[in-house]
Design a protein around this motif. Structure first.
Motif, PDB file in Angstrom:
ATOM      1  N   TYR A  72      15.079  19.683 -12.931  1.00 25.40           N
ATOM      2  CA  TYR A  72      15.296  18.238 -13.017  1.00 25.40           C
ATOM      3  C   TYR A  72      16.659  17.918 -12.419  1.00 25.40           C
ATOM      4  O   TYR A  72      17.614  18.677 -12.599  1.00 25.40           O
ATOM      5  CB  TYR A  72      15.330  17.788 -14.483  1.00 25.40           C
ATOM      6  CG  TYR A  72      14.036  17.282 -15.051  1.00 25.40           C
ATOM      7  CD1 TYR A  72      13.479  16.086 -14.614  1.00 25.40           C
ATOM      8  CD2 TYR A  72      13.387  17.975 -16.066  1.00 25.40           C
ATOM      9  CE1 TYR A  72      12.303  15.612 -15.174  1.00 25.40           C
ATOM     10  CE2 TYR A  72      12.215  17.509 -16.623  1.00 25.40           C
ATOM     11  CZ  TYR A  72      11.673  16.325 -16.174  1.00 25.40           C
ATOM     12  OH  TYR A  72      10.509  15.852 -16.722  1.00 25.40           O
ATOM     13  N   HIS A  73      16.742  16.762 -11.762  1.00 27.38           N
ATOM     14  CA  HIS A  73      18.041  16.262 -11.320  1.00 27.38           C
ATOM     15  C   HIS A  73      19.038  16.255 -12.469  1.00 27.38           C
ATOM     16  O   HIS A  73      18.761  15.725 -13.543  1.00 27.38           O
ATOM     17  CB  HIS A  73      17.918  14.795 -10.877  1.00 27.38           C
ATOM     18  CG  HIS A  73      17.657  14.624  -9.417  1.00 27.38           C
ATOM     19  ND1 HIS A  73      18.474  15.122  -8.439  1.00 27.38           N
ATOM     20  CD2 HIS A  73      16.669  13.968  -8.773  1.00 27.38           C
ATOM     21  CE1 HIS A  73      17.998  14.775  -7.256  1.00 27.38           C
ATOM     22  NE2 HIS A  73      16.897  14.076  -7.427  1.00 27.38           N
ATOM     23  N   ASP A  74      20.203  16.823 -12.274  1.00 26.57           N
ATOM     24  CA  ASP A  74      21.314  16.525 -13.163  1.00 26.57           C
ATOM     25  C   ASP A  74      21.851  15.130 -12.819  1.00 26.57           C
ATOM     26  O   ASP A  74      21.534  14.564 -11.770  1.00 26.57           O
ATOM     27  CB  ASP A  74      22.443  17.552 -12.989  1.00 26.57           C
ATOM     28  CG  ASP A  74      22.407  18.665 -14.028  1.00 26.57           C
ATOM     29  OD1 ASP A  74      21.887  18.418 -15.134  1.00 26.57           O
ATOM     30  OD2 ASP A  74      22.894  19.763 -13.731  1.00 26.57           O
ATOM     31  N   LYS A  75      22.647  14.584 -13.710  1.00 26.84           N
ATOM     32  CA  LYS A  75      23.258  13.267 -13.507  1.00 26.84           C
ATOM     33  C   LYS A  75      24.728  13.456 -13.138  1.00 26.84           C
ATOM     34  O   LYS A  75      25.417  14.230 -13.815  1.00 26.84           O
ATOM     35  CB  LYS A  75      23.134  12.466 -14.803  1.00 26.84           C
ATOM     36  CG  LYS A  75      23.751  11.087 -14.801  1.00 26.84           C
ATOM     37  CD  LYS A  75      23.579  10.473 -16.203  1.00 26.84           C
ATOM     38  CE  LYS A  75      24.173   9.093 -16.304  1.00 26.84           C
ATOM     39  NZ  LYS A  75      23.987   8.514 -17.667  1.00 26.84           N
ATOM     40  N   PRO A  76      25.200  12.834 -12.072  1.00 28.58           N
ATOM     41  CA  PRO A  76      24.493  11.975 -11.115  1.00 28.58           C
ATOM     42  C   PRO A  76      23.705  12.810 -10.111  1.00 28.58           C
ATOM     43  O   PRO A  76      23.900  14.023 -10.014  1.00 28.58           O
ATOM     44  CB  PRO A  76      25.628  11.224 -10.433  1.00 28.58           C
ATOM     45  CG  PRO A  76      26.777  12.178 -10.469  1.00 28.58           C
ATOM     46  CD  PRO A  76      26.648  12.923 -11.772  1.00 28.58           C
ATOM     47  N   LYS A  77      22.835  12.158  -9.364  1.00 32.05           N
ATOM     48  CA  LYS A  77      21.955  12.861  -8.439  1.00 32.05           C
ATOM     49  C   LYS A  77      22.698  13.180  -7.142  1.00 32.05           C
ATOM     50  O   LYS A  77      22.564  12.494  -6.136  1.00 32.05           O
ATOM     51  CB  LYS A  77      20.708  12.022  -8.166  1.00 32.05           C
ATOM     52  CG  LYS A  77      19.868  11.765  -9.408  1.00 32.05           C
ATOM     53  CD  LYS A  77      18.642  10.913  -9.085  1.00 32.05           C
ATOM     54  CE  LYS A  77      17.796  10.649 -10.329  1.00 32.05           C
ATOM     55  NZ  LYS A  77      16.594   9.842 -10.038  1.00 32.05           N
ATOM     56  N   ILE A  78      23.456  14.277  -7.207  1.00 33.59           N
ATOM     57  CA  ILE A  78      24.268  14.654  -6.043  1.00 33.59           C
ATOM     58  C   ILE A  78      23.965  16.086  -5.598  1.00 33.59           C
ATOM     59  O   ILE A  78      24.760  16.693  -4.869  1.00 33.59           O
ATOM     60  CB  ILE A  78      25.769  14.493  -6.340  1.00 33.59           C
ATOM     61  CG1 ILE A  78      26.146  15.303  -7.587  1.00 33.59           C
ATOM     62  CG2 ILE A  78      26.132  13.022  -6.503  1.00 33.59           C
ATOM     63  CD1 ILE A  78      27.628  15.320  -7.874  1.00 33.59           C
ATOM     64  N   GLY A  79      22.830  16.621  -6.020  1.00 32.26           N
ATOM     65  CA  GLY A  79      22.431  17.914  -5.505  1.00 32.26           C
ATOM     66  C   GLY A  79      22.425  19.046  -6.495  1.00 32.26           C
ATOM     67  O   GLY A  79      22.135  20.189  -6.125  1.00 32.26           O
ATOM     68  N   THR A  80      22.738  18.800  -7.769  1.00 30.83           N
ATOM     69  CA  THR A  80      22.637  19.863  -8.777  1.00 30.83           C
ATOM     70  C   THR A  80      21.506  19.532  -9.745  1.00 30.83           C
ATOM     71  O   THR A  80      21.137  18.371  -9.933  1.00 30.83           O
ATOM     72  CB  THR A  80      23.953  20.031  -9.557  1.00 30.83           C
ATOM     73  OG1 THR A  80      24.243  18.826 -10.272  1.00 30.83           O
ATOM     74  CG2 THR A  80      25.098  20.355  -8.617  1.00 30.83           C
ATOM     75  N   PHE A  81      20.987  20.592 -10.378  1.00 33.48           N
ATOM     76  CA  PHE A  81      19.797  20.458 -11.198  1.00 33.48           C
ATOM     77  C   PHE A  81      19.983  21.127 -12.551  1.00 33.48           C
ATOM     78  O   PHE A  81      20.761  22.072 -12.698  1.00 33.48           O
ATOM     79  CB  PHE A  81      18.588  21.108 -10.499  1.00 33.48           C
ATOM     80  CG  PHE A  81      18.138  20.373  -9.271  1.00 33.48           C
ATOM     81  CD1 PHE A  81      17.031  19.539  -9.317  1.00 33.48           C
ATOM     82  CD2 PHE A  81      18.822  20.509  -8.068  1.00 33.48           C
ATOM     83  CE1 PHE A  81      16.615  18.858  -8.186  1.00 33.48           C
ATOM     84  CE2 PHE A  81      18.411  19.831  -6.932  1.00 33.48           C
ATOM     85  CZ  PHE A  81      17.307  19.002  -6.989  1.00 33.48           C
ATOM     86  N   MET A  82      19.243  20.627 -13.528  1.00 33.31           N
ATOM     87  CA  MET A  82      19.039  21.337 -14.772  1.00 33.31           C
ATOM     88  C   MET A  82      17.836  22.252 -14.575  1.00 33.31           C
ATOM     89  O   MET A  82      16.799  21.823 -14.076  1.00 33.31           O
ATOM     90  CB  MET A  82      18.775  20.367 -15.929  1.00 33.31           C
ATOM     91  CG  MET A  82      18.520  21.040 -17.284  1.00 33.31           C
ATOM     92  SD  MET A  82      16.787  21.519 -17.559  1.00 33.31           S
ATOM     93  CE  MET A  82      16.025  19.927 -17.816  1.00 33.31           C
ATOM     94  N   MET A  83      17.969  23.498 -14.974  1.00 34.55           N
ATOM     95  CA  MET A  83      16.865  24.451 -14.915  1.00 34.55           C
ATOM     96  C   MET A  83      16.489  24.856 -16.329  1.00 34.55           C
ATOM     97  O   MET A  83      17.343  25.273 -17.105  1.00 34.55           O
ATOM     98  CB  MET A  83      17.247  25.686 -14.106  1.00 34.55           C
ATOM     99  CG  MET A  83      16.097  26.682 -13.957  1.00 34.55           C
ATOM    100  SD  MET A  83      16.603  28.210 -13.144  1.00 34.55           S
ATOM    101  CE  MET A  83      17.511  28.989 -14.488  1.00 34.55           C
ATOM    102  N   ARG A  84      15.219  24.754 -16.644  1.00 34.80           N
ATOM    103  CA  ARG A  84      14.718  25.057 -17.983  1.00 34.80           C
ATOM    104  C   ARG A  84      13.917  26.359 -17.945  1.00 34.80           C
ATOM    105  O   ARG A  84      12.924  26.460 -17.218  1.00 34.80           O
ATOM    106  CB  ARG A  84      13.854  23.901 -18.489  1.00 34.80           C
ATOM    107  CG  ARG A  84      13.324  24.049 -19.897  1.00 34.80           C
ATOM    108  CD  ARG A  84      12.527  22.824 -20.292  1.00 34.80           C
ATOM    109  NE  ARG A  84      13.362  21.639 -20.376  1.00 34.80           N
ATOM    110  CZ  ARG A  84      12.903  20.389 -20.264  1.00 34.80           C
ATOM    111  NH1 ARG A  84      11.622  20.165 -20.028  1.00 34.80           N
ATOM    112  NH2 ARG A  84      13.729  19.373 -20.373  1.00 34.80           N
ATOM    113  N   VAL A  85      14.351  27.333 -18.710  1.00 37.45           N
ATOM    114  CA  VAL A  85      13.645  28.610 -18.807  1.00 37.45           C
ATOM    115  C   VAL A  85      12.671  28.528 -19.981  1.00 37.45           C
ATOM    116  O   VAL A  85      13.061  28.208 -21.105  1.00 37.45           O
ATOM    117  CB  VAL A  85      14.618  29.782 -19.009  1.00 37.45           C
ATOM    118  CG1 VAL A  85      13.858  31.104 -19.040  1.00 37.45           C
ATOM    119  CG2 VAL A  85      15.678  29.801 -17.899  1.00 37.45           C
ATOM    120  N   LYS A  86      11.424  28.821 -19.704  1.00 38.75           N
ATOM    121  CA  LYS A  86      10.341  28.665 -20.671  1.00 38.75           C
ATOM    122  C   LYS A  86      10.223  29.944 -21.509  1.00 38.75           C
ATOM    123  O   LYS A  86      10.011  31.034 -20.960  1.00 38.75           O
ATOM    124  CB  LYS A  86       9.050  28.404 -19.897  1.00 38.75           C
ATOM    125  CG  LYS A  86       7.989  27.592 -20.589  1.00 38.75           C
ATOM    126  CD  LYS A  86       6.906  27.228 -19.573  1.00 38.75           C
ATOM    127  CE  LYS A  86       5.776  26.430 -20.193  1.00 38.75           C
ATOM    128  NZ  LYS A  86       4.723  26.118 -19.205  1.00 38.75           N
TER     129      LYS A  86
END
Length: 555
Positions: A72-86
């Protein structure tokens, strides 16, 4: 729409008076169009190309499809993401936890948080690093597949499954079997919306089956283990509690039963046309459990075994503290992780500790962790070492029973602080009331999506905005009361609206003081708040009535 349409629930009108076509669905719902043009689950093969592409040159549709791979986009949307490990059932080996910590430290600026679905989330991830990260996860039996998107999310369970002497039977093999079948199954990667299951035989039902799309509650029938089924629960902007489906499903039939359930929901185009009404709970709401059961049976080609009663929970627990396991001589120890934040370095250190003195690590719905398989002679050593790592056991239990969503600064939906606000609020209450608030559950969310489950907290708090005297927008919170889980399962309702952030602690302090002063012996916050109407409770929170003089305070 395929198959015969179930009859509407009495008193409820169907949303669609005629069958829809896929063309109409894709015209009304842009996400359905995006999924049709390229199935998000197939984006895995394109990750090397996306990783080599400048972030601003990646089509927004592909950014959306990345959700199916836990990004998912991190905030603000500048190119980094949240990654969720299931993490199925919240269980990781020390080796798996170490690699998650290593990924956090190398690629995620040492970030980490435990989610209410027993996942681990890492922020600041860049797409250029994703192929290397996915390789590391795959090598250690971990995945992000389906952690986000219109797909089956992480299957949750009791975090001490297989360990607690009070459980009816060990559900770990069944959680694992469902994860193995569904997590990487392309056939079930295009659902109308996200879909959430939980499965356990915990006598406390600590996994909250009543707020899931499907809650599988361990029970026995004629001496056989199996599951009662609850359907149609969920929170967000339309919260509702799940209802009994009235069936008993033995373990060997779980996969077929759940496949049929997914196909019944997924094939009804009514629940794809309007994204806001696409969750499974709306189908259950419209038609009722009996009609849903009938369609599942038709899909299976056989009747399901009837079950009249769903087992009731025996109480409530967060599984914190030191507890003997049913394995003789071993203990599990539940540590508060307040407010659900754990750095990569801490993960790696916990992994080292557990590798020496324990068996595995379990993450809980309340965003805490449990160390398992500790020998009696090592318990004190583990407790002391965890305290040095930042997870002391001798803290006010309110810290282990209160949760907050991701919120600011990372979540694009949040309109206010969540985790920092929860810390400030709890510390304020601890200074004022000490251990008297030990059993309180405060759930704080930054938006209506309810990742922090504010609808079912003893005190639920949701971020919003207000206007100051100059008409300028300021952060604020709604306060919800009378929600609960377990034997007192109920959806809360807003009582105080748009409380300025700077006044929140005062509002909650006066409310908690009122409860502590005027409660009856053994009375829960939920039961207490039910004895007082909104006007009384609001007057107390606003300071217009003292705890001892509020109208009806002693009623």
């Amino acid at each position: 729409m395929t198959g015969p349409e179930p009859a509407p629930r009495p008193g409820r009108a169907r949303r669609e008076r005629r069958p829809l076509t896929w063309e109409e669905v894709r015209r009304r719902n842009p996400v359905e169009r995006i999924k049709h043009e390229k199935l998000p689950f197939d984006l895995l093969d394109e990750l090397p190309r996306l990783a080599a592409t400048h972030y601003e040159d990646i089509p927004e549709d592909d950014i959306l499809r990345l959700q199916w791979w836990g990004l998912y986009h991190d905030k603000p949307k500048i190119g980094t993401f949240m990654m969720r490990v299931k993490i199925p059932g919240g269980i990781v080996t020390p080796q798996q936890l170490r690699v998650i910590g290593e990924i956090s430290r190398r690629f995620g600026r040492n970030s980490g948080e435990i989610s209410t679905r027993q996942n681990i989330q890492i922020h600041w991830i860049e797409l250029r690093d994703v192929p290397a990260i996915f390789d590391l996860l795959r090598q250690h039996g971990l995945t992000t597949a389906g952690a986000c998107g219109d797909i089956l999310r992480n299957i949750t369970s009791c975090p001490v499954a297989g360990l607690d002497a009070g459980e009816l039977f060990d559900t770990r093999p069944y959680v694992r079997a469902l994860a193995d079948f569904f997590y990487h199954n392309r056939e079930y990667s295009d659902l109308p919306r996200k879909h959430k299951w939980t499965l356990s035989a915990c006598p406390h039902q600590c996994n909250a089956p009543e707020i899931h799309d499907v809650g599988l509650v361990g029970t026995m029938l004629d001496g056989r283990p199996g599951f009662a089924v609850l359907v149609g629960g969920g929170l967000s902007t339309y919260p509702r509690l799940a209802e009994p489906l009235g069936v008993f499903v033995p373990p060997e039939e779980l996969i077929d039963f759940l496949r049929a359930l997914l196909e019944v929901w997924s094939s009804d185009l009514t629940y794809r046309a309007n994204r806001a009404k696409a969750r499974f709970k709306f189908m259950v709401e419209d038609h009722g459990p009996e009609a849903i059961r009938s369609r599942i049976e038709e899909r299976l080609g056989r009747p399901l075994q009837r079950l009249e009663d769903v087992p009731a929970p025996v109480g409530r627990t967060e599984h914190l503290g030191i507890h003997p396991q049913k394995q003789e001589g071993l203990y599990y120890i539940g540590f508060p992780v307040f407010p659900g934040l754990i750095s990569g370095e801490q993960m790696m250190a916990v992994a080292d500790l557990v590798e020496r003195f324990g068996e595995d690590v379990r993450f809980t719905r309340e965003q805490n962790l449990i160390v398992t398989g500790v020998a009696a002679d090592d318990v004190d050593r583990v407790v002391a070492a965890m305290a040095e790592l930042g997870f002391p056991l001798d803290v006010n239990p309110v810290r282990g029973g209160s949760i907050a969503c991701t919120g600011n600064p990372h979540c694009n939906y949040a309109v206010g602080d969540t985790k920092p606000q929860l810390v400030r609020l709890v510390e304020h209450l601890e200074r004022r009331f000490g251990r008297a608030i030990a059993g309180l559950h405060i759930h704080l969310d930054g938006c209506p999506h309810a990742c922090g489950q504010h609808w079912v907290g003893d005190i639920g708090i949701q971020g919003t905005t207000a206007r100051d005297e100059r008409g300028e927008k300021i952060p604020a919170y709604d306060i919800l009361l009378r929600g609960g889980l377990g034997r007192e399962a109920a959806i809360g309702r807003p009582v105080a609206r748009r409380v300025p952030a700077g006044e929140l602690a005062g509002y909650v302090e006066r409310l908690v003081g009122f409860y502590l002063q005027r409660r009856r012996e053994g009375e829960s916050p939920q039961a207490f708040f039910r004895r007082h109407d909104d006007a009384e409770l609001l007057a107390v929170m606003e300071g217009r009535a003292e705890a001892g003089t509020a109208a009806g305070a002693g009623a």
